[in-house]
Scaffold this active site. Structure first.
Site, PDB file in Angstrom:
ATOM      1  N   GLU A   1      25.731 -10.137 -35.723  1.00  0.00           N
ATOM      2  CA  GLU A   1      27.097 -10.326 -36.244  1.00  0.00           C
ATOM      3  C   GLU A   1      27.925 -11.253 -35.347  1.00  0.00           C
ATOM      4  OE1 GLU A   1      25.618  -7.731 -34.943  1.00  0.00           O
ATOM      5  OE2 GLU A   1      26.958  -6.050 -34.542  1.00  0.00           O
ATOM      6  N   ARG A   2      27.364 -11.623 -34.170  1.00  0.00           N
ATOM      7  CA  ARG A   2      28.109 -12.516 -33.281  1.00  0.00           C
ATOM      8  C   ARG A   2      28.057 -13.974 -33.746  1.00  0.00           C
ATOM      9  NH1 ARG A   2      29.309  -8.393 -31.357  1.00  0.00           N
ATOM     10  NH2 ARG A   2      28.087  -7.047 -29.989  1.00  0.00           N
TER      11      ARG A   2
ATOM     12  N   GLU B   1      19.048  -5.424 -16.856  1.00  0.00           N
ATOM     13  CA  GLU B   1      19.116  -6.790 -17.368  1.00  0.00           C
ATOM     14  C   GLU B   1      20.583  -7.225 -17.336  1.00  0.00           C
ATOM     15  OE1 GLU B   1      18.417  -7.303 -21.632  1.00  0.00           O
ATOM     16  OE2 GLU B   1      17.302  -9.133 -21.181  1.00  0.00           O
TER      17      GLU B   1
ATOM     18  N   SER C   1      18.057  -5.814 -27.570  1.00  0.00           N
ATOM     19  CA  SER C   1      18.001  -5.077 -26.307  1.00  0.00           C
ATOM     20  C   SER C   1      17.060  -3.868 -26.427  1.00  0.00           C
ATOM     21  CB  SER C   1      19.406  -4.629 -25.914  1.00  0.00           C
ATOM     22  OG  SER C   1      19.943  -3.836 -26.949  1.00  0.00           O
TER      23      SER C   1
ATOM     24  N   LYS D   1      18.858  -9.509 -41.314  1.00  0.00           N
ATOM     25  CA  LYS D   1      20.141  -8.975 -40.820  1.00  0.00           C
ATOM     26  C   LYS D   1      20.365  -9.636 -39.469  1.00  0.00           C
ATOM     27  CE  LYS D   1      22.099  -6.574 -38.363  1.00  0.00           C
ATOM     28  NZ  LYS D   1      23.043  -7.160 -37.366  1.00  0.00           N
TER      29      LYS D   1
ATOM     30  N   CYS E   1      15.858 -14.263 -23.150  1.00  0.00           N
ATOM     31  CA  CYS E   1      14.968 -13.158 -22.760  1.00  0.00           C
ATOM     32  C   CYS E   1      13.855 -13.657 -21.854  1.00  0.00           C
ATOM     33  CB  CYS E   1      14.382 -12.486 -23.979  1.00  0.00           C
ATOM     34  SG  CYS E   1      13.249 -13.546 -24.846  1.00  0.00           S
TER      35      CYS E   1
END
Ligand code: NAD
Length: 499
Positions: free
Chosen positions: A176-177, A384, A226, A173, A281
């Protein structure tokens, strides 16, 4: 407008839920495609196909499975430019950076070519009288992975390559971006010889994620994204009895000792702080110079370098250092945090707020920012930012500097710049962070080591790739075996009278 699909059962399948998300070109701000958002029924179809296909795949010998990985590596190299272009168009990062994203995934695929060696079991001869004991590493079954937008090639490969090499079926999965590259990877895996149904892509958002977490056939869930979502997925996945590993956010500190080569440190901070618009990250977001004089020298070196940074679209080729951030919402969030920094008293030494790129006024570009005299209580230090914003926190001593990194809730990566081996050694030994660089700003471990942070950057027991991946994607079965003593003397030819 292009309508993207899922990849289920070896075919591109249109979404049936009726829900879609917009996929942007971050450089222009235009919607370039829409991606279907799966519901629980669509996910369940993929799981059914996966669980049937997996039984046959697990029975394929490990070396044959590894050959699919070998061929896949060839295909990734063949299609590198096409993949990088598709990735840059949806993510916004520069083309060389996008090729690096594919490359760091490819390296884990190469590592997985060694799966037959990694999957060998253990054997104890004569564990008791006439008793042997052996352990097997068996595939889990159907595994799933939920991935972030910032490495749409690398992180999916970090998950599906070891999972599949171990004999599992995998449902991805992706974010979606930027879902196009994950779909392309699934096609390429089949071109490499992977049977249909072993790697499927189900696009979606929270609804698809929850369906994964609640589906009883899915044995394991890998997540990267995140921290709040990582915590949620870890909790719900574990309480549903799944094996779960979740990798979360970061606030990576780089400590600059007074004896460091200041040019080297400044160059390192530019790449690690602003590369990929800070959307890594492992980006360095906090510089901690030790001593006022070190801080002054560092800022003096940083400012002209930051002012020279070239921000632009990926089509700008080598003329661009970093591109736009991923969405308008991400840009708004970064700008909001910058305002809190100003309001809370940090010194904005390089102010990129007025940044505007002619011809790309609707793109999601954020100019580079440098804050000095940031303190522990400020939002720009605690949170962050995930943008091209570097914060400088001045420490008066090495102990204060290491204490800052140790007290922060995140523990993904960190670095120290020094010429003093003793300080570096002390730092590497004491710091409570998962990945440490010594004069290396972005210490991402290579494929045959493992990747993972500590504290709120990681939930679970096993890291990504390296030997841990083969532990995560298999379970151990131990057999204790005794055979009744058989005929050892050869055939009997003489007729024996009954007793
Ligand atoms: P994100 O948490 O918004 O999304 C990650 C995934 O979770 C996506 O697939 C998304 O669809 C899904 N998701 C989002 N909201 C959800 C919800 N409410 N319920 C269930 N699923 C949900 O993260 P992102 O913005 O895509 O990626 C950036 C973040 O990822 C940063 O925090 C970054 O530090 C982190 N990251 C961590 C690592 C690491 O190895 N530790 C690596 C890369 C990125």
């Amino acid at each position: 407008m292009q309508e993207l699909t899922h990849y289920i059962g070896g075919a591109h399948v249109k979404g049936t839920s009726g829900r879609f998300a917009d996929v942007y070109n971050p450089a222009t701000g235009e919607v370039q495609a829409k991606v279907p958002l799966a519901n629980a029924d669509e996910l369940a179809q993929a799981v059914e196909i996966a669980s049937k296909a997996q039984v046959t795949w697990a029975a394929v010998n490990p070396q044959r499975r590894a050959r699919v990985m070998m061929k896949f590596v060839d295909l990734l190299n063949r299609d590198m430019d096409r993949l990088a272009e598709a990735l840059s168009r949806e993510h916004g990062k520069t083309l060389p950076d996008a090729a690096g994203d594919v490359q760091r995934g490819l390296e884990v695929v190469e590592y997985c070519i060694g799966a037959p060696q990694m999957l060998k079991g253990e054997f104890t001869d004569a564990a008791g009288p006439g008793i042997d004991m052996y352990s097997m590493k068996q595939a889990l079954g159907v595994c799933a992975g939920i991935t972030p937008f910032n490495f749409p090639a690398m992180i999916p490969m970090w998950m599906f390559a070891p999972a599949i090499a171990c004999g599992n079926a995998f449902i991805l999965k992706p974010s979606e971006r930027d879902p196009s590259v994950p779909l392309m990877l699934a096609e390429l895996m089949e071109e490499a010889g992977l049977p249909k149904g072993i790697l499927q892509v189900v696009n979606g958002d929270k609804e698809a994620v929850d369906a994964i977490l609640d589906h009883e056939v899915i044995q394991s869930v890998g997540f990267v994204g995140s921290t709040p979502i990582a915590e949620y997925i870890y909790g719900r996945g574990c309480s549903n009895g799944k094996r779960v590993q979740c990798f979360g956010g970061a606030k990576n500190h780089m400590i600059i000792m007074p004896d460091a080569d200041m040019d080297q440190a400044a160059d390192a901070l530019i790449g690690a702080g602003y590369g990929a618009a800070g959307e890594r990250c492992m980006a360095i977001s906090v510089a901690v110079p030790v001593g006022e004089e070190t801080a002054d020298r560092l800022i003096e070196k940083l400012v002209p370098r930051i002012e020279k940074l070239k921000v632009g679209p990926y089509t700008g080729g080598n003329d661009v250092d970093y591109g736009p951030v991923v969405t308008a919402a991400a840009k708004a969030n970064i700008l909001k945090l910058i305002e809190t920094g100003v309001a809370q008293g940090a010194e904005l030494v390089v102010d990129g707020r007025g940044f505007n790129l002619q011809g790309y006024e609707d793109g999601f570009f954020v100019g580079p920012h440098l804050f000095d005299r940031v303190t522990k209580d400020m939002d720009i230090y605690k949170k962050e930012i995930f943008g091209p914003v570097l914060s400088c926190v001045r420490a008066q001593s090495y102990e204060e500097a290491i204490g800052l990194a140790m007290d922060h809730e995140y523990g993904n990566g960190t670095a120290i710049f020094t010429r003093d081996g003793d300080a570096a050694r002390d730092f590497a030994s004491r710091i409570n962070v998962g990945m440490v660089g010594i004069n290396v700003p972005i210490p991402v471990p290579l494929a045959y080591h493992t990747f993972g942070g500590w504290k709120k950057s990681m939930f679970g027991d096993l890291n990504q790739h390296g030997p841990d991946a083969f532990k995560f994607y298999t379970r151990t079965k131990t057999v204790t075996s005794r055979w009744p003593s058989g005929i050892k003397e050869g055939g009997e030819f003489n007729f024996k009278p009954m007793e």
